[in-house]
Design a protein around this motif. Structure first.
Motif, PDB file in Angstrom:
ATOM      1  N   PHE A 137       0.831  -1.201   0.000  1.00  0.00           N
ATOM      2  CA  PHE A 137       0.000   0.000   0.000  1.00  0.00           C
ATOM      3  C   PHE A 137       0.868   1.256   0.000  1.00  0.00           C
ATOM      4  O   PHE A 137       0.508   2.277  -0.604  1.00  0.00           O
ATOM      5  CB  PHE A 137      -0.923   0.005   1.225  1.00  0.00           C
ATOM      6  N   ASP A 138       2.027   1.178   0.626  1.00  0.00           N
ATOM      7  CA  ASP A 138       2.952   2.318   0.668  1.00  0.00           C
ATOM      8  C   ASP A 138       3.789   2.443  -0.594  1.00  0.00           C
ATOM      9  O   ASP A 138       4.638   3.343  -0.687  1.00  0.00           O
ATOM     10  CB  ASP A 138       3.886   2.188   1.877  1.00  0.00           C
ATOM     11  N   GLY A 139       3.579   1.543  -1.551  1.00  0.00           N
ATOM     12  CA  GLY A 139       4.290   1.638  -2.826  1.00  0.00           C
ATOM     13  C   GLY A 139       5.581   0.853  -2.904  1.00  0.00           C
ATOM     14  O   GLY A 139       6.329   0.970  -3.881  1.00  0.00           O
ATOM     15  N   VAL A 140       5.869   0.046  -1.898  1.00  0.00           N
ATOM     16  CA  VAL A 140       7.078  -0.772  -1.918  1.00  0.00           C
ATOM     17  C   VAL A 140       6.893  -1.922  -2.912  1.00  0.00           C
ATOM     18  O   VAL A 140       5.829  -2.543  -2.966  1.00  0.00           O
ATOM     19  CB  VAL A 140       7.392  -1.334  -0.520  1.00  0.00           C
ATOM     20  N   THR A 141       7.899  -2.204  -3.712  1.00  0.00           N
ATOM     21  CA  THR A 141       7.849  -3.325  -4.652  1.00  0.00           C
ATOM     22  C   THR A 141       8.894  -4.369  -4.270  1.00  0.00           C
ATOM     23  O   THR A 141       9.846  -4.083  -3.537  1.00  0.00           O
ATOM     24  CB  THR A 141       8.127  -2.862  -6.096  1.00  0.00           C
ATOM     25  N   ALA A 142       8.700  -5.578  -4.795  1.00  0.00           N
ATOM     26  CA  ALA A 142       9.655  -6.652  -4.517  1.00  0.00           C
ATOM     27  C   ALA A 142      11.036  -6.297  -5.057  1.00  0.00           C
ATOM     28  O   ALA A 142      12.057  -6.626  -4.445  1.00  0.00           O
ATOM     29  CB  ALA A 142       9.165  -7.957  -5.128  1.00  0.00           C
ATOM     30  N   SER A 143      11.075  -5.597  -6.181  1.00  0.00           N
ATOM     31  CA  SER A 143      12.364  -5.187  -6.742  1.00  0.00           C
ATOM     32  C   SER A 143      13.078  -4.217  -5.807  1.00  0.00           C
ATOM     33  O   SER A 143      14.311  -4.277  -5.663  1.00  0.00           O
ATOM     34  CB  SER A 143      12.157  -4.543  -8.118  1.00  0.00           C
ATOM     35  N   ASN A 144      12.309  -3.323  -5.172  1.00  0.00           N
ATOM     36  CA  ASN A 144      12.908  -2.413  -4.190  1.00  0.00           C
ATOM     37  C   ASN A 144      13.555  -3.196  -3.059  1.00  0.00           C
ATOM     38  O   ASN A 144      14.665  -2.862  -2.613  1.00  0.00           O
ATOM     39  CB  ASN A 144      11.846  -1.481  -3.609  1.00  0.00           C
ATOM     40  N   VAL A 145      12.848  -4.214  -2.577  1.00  0.00           N
ATOM     41  CA  VAL A 145      13.355  -5.007  -1.448  1.00  0.00           C
ATOM     42  C   VAL A 145      14.646  -5.721  -1.834  1.00  0.00           C
ATOM     43  O   VAL A 145      15.628  -5.700  -1.084  1.00  0.00           O
ATOM     44  CB  VAL A 145      12.293  -6.022  -0.976  1.00  0.00           C
ATOM     45  N   VAL A 146      14.660  -6.345  -3.015  1.00  0.00           N
ATOM     46  CA  VAL A 146      15.867  -7.052  -3.456  1.00  0.00           C
ATOM     47  C   VAL A 146      17.034  -6.074  -3.608  1.00  0.00           C
ATOM     48  O   VAL A 146      18.158  -6.361  -3.197  1.00  0.00           O
ATOM     49  CB  VAL A 146      15.614  -7.799  -4.784  1.00  0.00           C
ATOM     50  N   GLY A 147      16.747  -4.899  -4.165  1.00  0.00           N
ATOM     51  CA  GLY A 147      17.790  -3.888  -4.301  1.00  0.00           C
ATOM     52  C   GLY A 147      18.364  -3.456  -2.969  1.00  0.00           C
ATOM     53  O   GLY A 147      19.584  -3.287  -2.825  1.00  0.00           O
ATOM     54  N   GLN A 148      17.487  -3.292  -1.975  1.00  0.00           N
ATOM     55  CA  GLN A 148      17.946  -2.889  -0.647  1.00  0.00           C
ATOM     56  C   GLN A 148      18.767  -4.002   0.013  1.00  0.00           C
ATOM     57  O   GLN A 148      19.784  -3.737   0.663  1.00  0.00           O
ATOM     58  CB  GLN A 148      16.750  -2.524   0.230  1.00  0.00           C
ATOM     59  N   VAL A 149      18.339  -5.241  -0.163  1.00  0.00           N
ATOM     60  CA  VAL A 149      19.077  -6.369   0.404  1.00  0.00           C
ATOM     61  C   VAL A 149      20.473  -6.454  -0.226  1.00  0.00           C
ATOM     62  O   VAL A 149      21.465  -6.742   0.465  1.00  0.00           O
ATOM     63  CB  VAL A 149      18.305  -7.690   0.208  1.00  0.00           C
ATOM     64  N   LEU A 150      20.569  -6.181  -1.521  1.00  0.00           N
ATOM     65  CA  LEU A 150      21.873  -6.192  -2.186  1.00  0.00           C
ATOM     66  C   LEU A 150      22.794  -5.124  -1.598  1.00  0.00           C
ATOM     67  O   LEU A 150      24.002  -5.343  -1.432  1.00  0.00           O
ATOM     68  CB  LEU A 150      21.708  -5.956  -3.690  1.00  0.00           C
ATOM     69  N   ILE A 151      22.223  -3.963  -1.276  1.00  0.00           N
ATOM     70  CA  ILE A 151      23.019  -2.884  -0.690  1.00  0.00           C
ATOM     71  C   ILE A 151      23.501  -3.257   0.709  1.00  0.00           C
ATOM     72  O   ILE A 151      24.648  -2.995   1.086  1.00  0.00           O
ATOM     73  CB  ILE A 151      22.192  -1.584  -0.640  1.00  0.00           C
ATOM     74  N   GLU A 152      22.624  -3.907   1.472  1.00  0.00           N
ATOM     75  CA  GLU A 152      22.929  -4.199   2.872  1.00  0.00           C
ATOM     76  C   GLU A 152      23.770  -5.461   3.064  1.00  0.00           C
ATOM     77  O   GLU A 152      24.293  -5.692   4.159  1.00  0.00           O
ATOM     78  CB  GLU A 152      21.624  -4.337   3.670  1.00  0.00           C
ATOM     79  N   THR A 153      23.891  -6.282   2.016  1.00  0.00           N
ATOM     80  CA  THR A 153      24.631  -7.547   2.133  1.00  0.00           C
ATOM     81  C   THR A 153      25.974  -7.418   1.430  1.00  0.00           C
ATOM     82  O   THR A 153      26.039  -7.376   0.196  1.00  0.00           O
ATOM     83  CB  THR A 153      23.832  -8.713   1.506  1.00  0.00           C
ATOM     84  N   PRO A 154      27.068  -7.343   2.168  1.00  0.00           N
ATOM     85  CA  PRO A 154      28.380  -7.172   1.534  1.00  0.00           C
ATOM     86  C   PRO A 154      28.790  -8.418   0.762  1.00  0.00           C
ATOM     87  O   PRO A 154      28.662  -9.541   1.263  1.00  0.00           O
ATOM     88  CB  PRO A 154      29.321  -6.912   2.720  1.00  0.00           C
ATOM     89  N   PRO A 155      29.294  -8.258  -0.465  1.00  0.00           N
ATOM     90  CA  PRO A 155      29.763  -9.410  -1.242  1.00  0.00           C
ATOM     91  C   PRO A 155      31.109  -9.886  -0.727  1.00  0.00           C
ATOM     92  O   PRO A 155      31.821  -9.142  -0.039  1.00  0.00           O
ATOM     93  CB  PRO A 155      29.890  -8.846  -2.662  1.00  0.00           C
ATOM     94  N   PRO A 156      31.484 -11.103  -1.048  1.00  0.00           N
ATOM     95  CA  PRO A 156      32.807 -11.590  -0.620  1.00  0.00           C
ATOM     96  C   PRO A 156      33.914 -10.818  -1.333  1.00  0.00           C
ATOM     97  O   PRO A 156      33.772 -10.432  -2.499  1.00  0.00           O
ATOM     98  CB  PRO A 156      32.797 -13.070  -1.039  1.00  0.00           C
ATOM     99  N   SER A 157      34.991 -10.601  -0.637  1.00  0.00           N
ATOM    100  CA  SER A 157      36.092  -9.822  -1.209  1.00  0.00           C
ATOM    101  C   SER A 157      37.243 -10.713  -1.686  1.00  0.00           C
ATOM    102  O   SER A 157      38.133 -10.259  -2.394  1.00  0.00           O
ATOM    103  CB  SER A 157      36.633  -8.834  -0.175  1.00  0.00           C
ATOM    104  N   THR A 158      37.227 -11.976  -1.290  1.00  0.00           N
ATOM    105  CA  THR A 158      38.263 -12.917  -1.718  1.00  0.00           C
ATOM    106  C   THR A 158      37.604 -14.217  -2.141  1.00  0.00           C
ATOM    107  O   THR A 158      36.456 -14.481  -1.823  1.00  0.00           O
ATOM    108  CB  THR A 158      39.265 -13.218  -0.570  1.00  0.00           C
ATOM    109  N   ARG A 159      38.351 -15.027  -2.882  1.00  0.00           N
ATOM    110  CA  ARG A 159      37.862 -16.341  -3.272  1.00  0.00           C
ATOM    111  C   ARG A 159      39.007 -17.315  -3.263  1.00  0.00           C
ATOM    112  O   ARG A 159      40.186 -16.940  -3.297  1.00  0.00           O
ATOM    113  CB  ARG A 159      37.217 -16.303  -4.666  1.00  0.00           C
TER     114      ARG A 159
END
Length: 323
Positions: A298-320
């Motif tokens: 109802f507030d206009g949040v979309t699933a794509s917004n949520v995934v985008g925010q999770v990507l920002i908040e979840t740091p990727p691995p820096s080494t492999r």
């Protein structure tokens, strides 16, 4: 056995040939054409949410032609029956036996147009074939062959007289995306060819169906570092913990992201997955699997917004680890 650098380079070259051939029909749509082939080579299915007239049928037909395969289009309507999709068993009086008459689902690429206009019973007729590549009619199992892909469409604007896809069926689509309108330059090129009907354009086969099956098998051998598995796990856990989400990404969704990331890596000529492969596909692979809280919607949040925010908040691995 892990894919070698030479095999990855050959994979990327073959995929570029397929994408280039289909782009002759779907002008200016490199991203969605590439995504569609990544879905096909990941042995998955594609859900297109788009308005009419954007080239969905042309995409399915051109993809099938490029891999020397077959394509069928099914227009989903409220009176469509499961047998109209899967096929039916008919009694032959001359032979005295029941013969199976295959339905339109027996093709390499099946376009399920406006899938949400059919009843849930008819929609569910696709569940078995999308998951297992086979159809069971009257106790007899019939395989649909390989490669096999369902491209389903639904109109995101007009919802009157539609049946929302259940979560179990949405989860079986590897990706959800849209074609969208062409840009200005591409529109002009389309208008210049207005004297030729869209279905009259024939795409020359670039590869045969067996080669496509071999490419899909090769994509499964792309190396995935344990840190990438950890990254994907943290991403899906992030969707489940998001306050706007009522139901997060399932394990099937996490597996789908790994499969697609492998193919994406090979399409870039790499024999190993990097975090950017995961980031590039997170939204089309994960967003449609989320069920949002009604207040958030109802507030206009979309699933794509949520995934985008999770990507920002979840740091990727820096080494492999070393490959």
């Amino acid at each position: 056995m892990t894919m070698t650098p030479d095999e990855a380079a050959e994979f990327a070259a073959d995929l570029d040939r397929l994408v280039g051939a289909v782009e002759e029909v779907l002008l200016g749509k490199n991203r969605i054409v590439r995504l569609s082939f990544i879905a096909l080579l990941s042995e998955g299915h594609l859900l297109l949410e788009d308005v009419p007239g954007t080239g969905k049928t042309s995409l399915a037909r051109a993809m099938a032609q490029s891999v020397a395969g077959t394509s069928n289009r099914v227009q989903f309507t409220p009176d469509l029956l499961p047998g109209d999709i899967t096929g039916v068993t008919v009694y032959d009086q001359r032979s005295g036996r029941f013969d199976f008459h295959p339905g339109p689902v027996f093709a390499n690429i099946v376009l399920a147009d406006e899938i949400n206009r059919a009843s849930p019973k008819t929609q569910s007729a696709l569940l078995e074939v999308m998951e297992e590549g086979q159809i069971t009619v009257d106790g007899q199992t019939h395989t649909v062959g390989h490669p096999f892909m369902v491209i389903a469409t639904q109109n995101p604007i007009e919802q009157a007289g539609t049946y929302r896809l259940p979560e179990a069926q949405l989860d079986r689509f590897l990706m959800r995306s849209s074609i969208g309108y062409p840009d200005h330059a591409s529109t002009i090129r389309i208008l210049e060819g207005a004297d030729q009907r869209a279905h009259a354009h024939v795409v020359e086969p670039q590869l045969d169906a067996d080669h496509v099956v071999a490419m899909a098998a090769a994509a499964r051998t792309v190396f995935v570092d344990p840190t990438i598995h950890d990254y994907v796990s943290r991403l899906v856990e992030g969707t489940r913990a998001a306050r706007e989400v009522r139901l997060g990404v399932s394990v099937r969704g996490a597996l789908a992201l790994i499969r697609a990331a492998k193919t994406h890596a090979a399409s870039r000529g790499r024999h190993y997955v990097v975090p950017d492969d995961v980031k590039a596909l997170a939204e089309p692979v994960l967003a449609h699997r989320l069920i949002l809280d009604p207040e958030a919607e109802f507030d206009g949040v979309t699933a794509s917004n949520v995934v985008g925010q999770v990507l920002i908040e979840t740091p990727p691995p820096s080494t492999r680890q070393a490959v």
